[in-house]
Design a protein around this motif. Structure first.
Motif, PDB file in Angstrom:
ATOM      1  N   ASN A  82       0.870  -1.179   0.000  1.00  0.00           N
ATOM      2  CA  ASN A  82       0.000   0.000   0.000  1.00  0.00           C
ATOM      3  C   ASN A  82       0.905   1.227   0.000  1.00  0.00           C
ATOM      4  N   HIS A 102      -9.599   1.210   4.583  1.00  0.00           N
ATOM      5  CA  HIS A 102      -8.368   1.451   5.348  1.00  0.00           C
ATOM      6  C   HIS A 102      -8.666   2.455   6.466  1.00  0.00           C
ATOM      7  N   GLU A 148      -7.069   4.866   7.466  1.00  0.00           N
ATOM      8  CA  GLU A 148      -6.785   6.263   7.083  1.00  0.00           C
ATOM      9  C   GLU A 148      -7.934   6.846   6.262  1.00  0.00           C
ATOM     10  N   GLU A 164      -5.708  -4.701  10.477  1.00  0.00           N
ATOM     11  CA  GLU A 164      -4.686  -3.673  10.680  1.00  0.00           C
ATOM     12  C   GLU A 164      -4.971  -2.879  11.956  1.00  0.00           C
ATOM     13  N   ALA A 214      -0.694   0.078  15.207  1.00  0.00           N
ATOM     14  CA  ALA A 214       0.498  -0.600  14.673  1.00  0.00           C
ATOM     15  C   ALA A 214       0.914  -0.029  13.314  1.00  0.00           C
ATOM     16  N   GLY A 220       2.535   2.163  10.798  1.00  0.00           N
ATOM     17  CA  GLY A 220       3.581   3.177  10.693  1.00  0.00           C
ATOM     18  C   GLY A 220       4.291   3.486  11.995  1.00  0.00           C
ATOM     19  N   SER A 234       3.140  -2.217  10.342  1.00  0.00           N
ATOM     20  CA  SER A 234       4.569  -2.347  10.658  1.00  0.00           C
ATOM     21  C   SER A 234       5.156  -3.714  10.307  1.00  0.00           C
ATOM     22  N   VAL A 283       1.237  -4.265   3.414  1.00  0.00           N
ATOM     23  CA  VAL A 283       2.492  -3.629   3.830  1.00  0.00           C
ATOM     24  C   VAL A 283       2.523  -2.187   3.343  1.00  0.00           C
ATOM     25  N   GLY A 295       4.881   1.181   4.560  1.00  0.00           N
ATOM     26  CA  GLY A 295       6.206   1.763   4.369  1.00  0.00           C
ATOM     27  C   GLY A 295       7.224   0.825   3.748  1.00  0.00           C
TER      28      GLY A 295
HETATM   29  P1  PGA Z   1       2.761   0.234   7.558  1.00  0.00           P
HETATM   30  O1  PGA Z   1       1.289   0.496   6.944  1.00  0.00           O
HETATM   31  O2  PGA Z   1       3.242  -1.078   7.000  1.00  0.00           O
HETATM   32  O3  PGA Z   1       3.570   1.404   7.078  1.00  0.00           O
HETATM   33  O4  PGA Z   1       2.603   0.189   9.042  1.00  0.00           O
HETATM   34  C1  PGA Z   1       0.394  -0.566   6.750  1.00  0.00           C
HETATM   35  C2  PGA Z   1      -0.893  -0.051   6.171  1.00  0.00           C
HETATM   36  O5  PGA Z   1      -1.375   1.016   6.576  1.00  0.00           O
HETATM   37  O6  PGA Z   1      -1.480  -0.709   5.284  1.00  0.00           O
END
Ligand code: PGA
Length: 243
Positions: free
Chosen positions: A10, A91, A93, A158, A162, A164, A203, A223, A225
């Motif tokens: 992602n 998601h 976000e 998710e 956790a 980021g 993460s 995944v 970052g």
């Molecule tokens: P992250 O993000 O691997 O950077 O923690 C995961 C996601 O939001 O899908």
């Protein structure tokens, strides 16, 4: 039989024309035993799909309607037309940053599937909910209310805290959550619920991927970052291949 592993990246709001070379590097190195996809910013979908034919490129969100006066939004058939074969819905976000309710997420999933896109549907709890001991009940209810009537390709658990942060739940907590979500999927879809890929996200790194993939009912990862470079993403894909 365990499900074949599925690792999706992602990219969120990262990437430009210069990133196509990285996408090509990732696509070229994917082993045969794992399903891999990259969910990109909309501006890169068509270029990436042309650069890596046959490799799964996805969007990160979709509107529930097929057309209309929705400034800035994209319909599912537009993503499909641009070369996407899947899309993330729900998601955190989007749920938190754009006030998306479970019913909206469900409508988006239905619209995506009607347009021929595979769906990765995300659920997850806040830190306050986890600390209150209500994570499994809360996320199970979120899943029940978000699932469309036809099985989605994947559900991503998710935990918001956790994402980021470098933090992950204990492996036992991941196992408990995935067992509960599997039970909800089977309640919703019958036998087909066993075939929905249950991804863990938040993460995931090259250093922790193998232990996460070894947890029962973890069928892969979403995944963020660590999906931005071949150097980080490919070891995670390799860990899935070996799991
Ligand atoms: P992250 O993000 O691997 O950077 O923690 C995961 C996601 O939001 O899908």
């Amino acid at each position: 039989m365990p499900n074949r592993k599925f690792v999706a990246g992602n990219w969120k709001m990262h990437g430009s024309a210069a990133s196509i070379a990285e996408i090509v590097r990732i696509a070229a190195a994917v082993p045969s035993g794992v399903d891999v996809a990259l969910c990109l910013p909309s501006t890169l979908i068509e270029r990436a799909a042309r650069a890596v034919p046959g490799f799964a490129i996805g969007g990160q969100d979709v509107h529930a309607e097929a057309k209309g006066a929705f400034t800035g939004d994209l319909a599912a058939h537009m993503l499909h037309d641009a070369g996407a074969s899947l899309v993330i819905v729900g998601h955190s976000e989007r749920r938190d940053g754009h006030a998306e309710a479970d019913a909206t997420v469900r409508a988006k999933a239905m619209a995506a599937m009607a347009a021929g896109l595979d769906v990765i549907l995300c659920v997850g709890e806040s830190l306050a909910v986890r600390e209150a001991g209500a994570a499994v009940a809360t996320v199970s209810a979120q899943l029940d209310a978000s699932l469309p009537p036809v099985p989605v390709r994947a559900v991503a658990y998710e935990p918001i805290w956790a994402i980021g942060t470098g933090l992950i739940p204990s492996l036992a907590d991941i196992a408990d959550m995935h067992a509960a979500l599997r039970a909800r999927l089977v309640a919703a879809y019958g036998e087909a619920g066993h075939g929905v890929r249950l991804l863990y996200g938040g993460s995931v790194k090259p250093t922790n991927a193998a232990e996460i993939f070894a947890v029962a009912d973890v069928d892969g990862a979403l995944v963020g970052g660590a999906s931005l470079t071949a150097a980080d993403f490919l070891p995670i894909v390799e860990a899935a291949q070996g799991a």
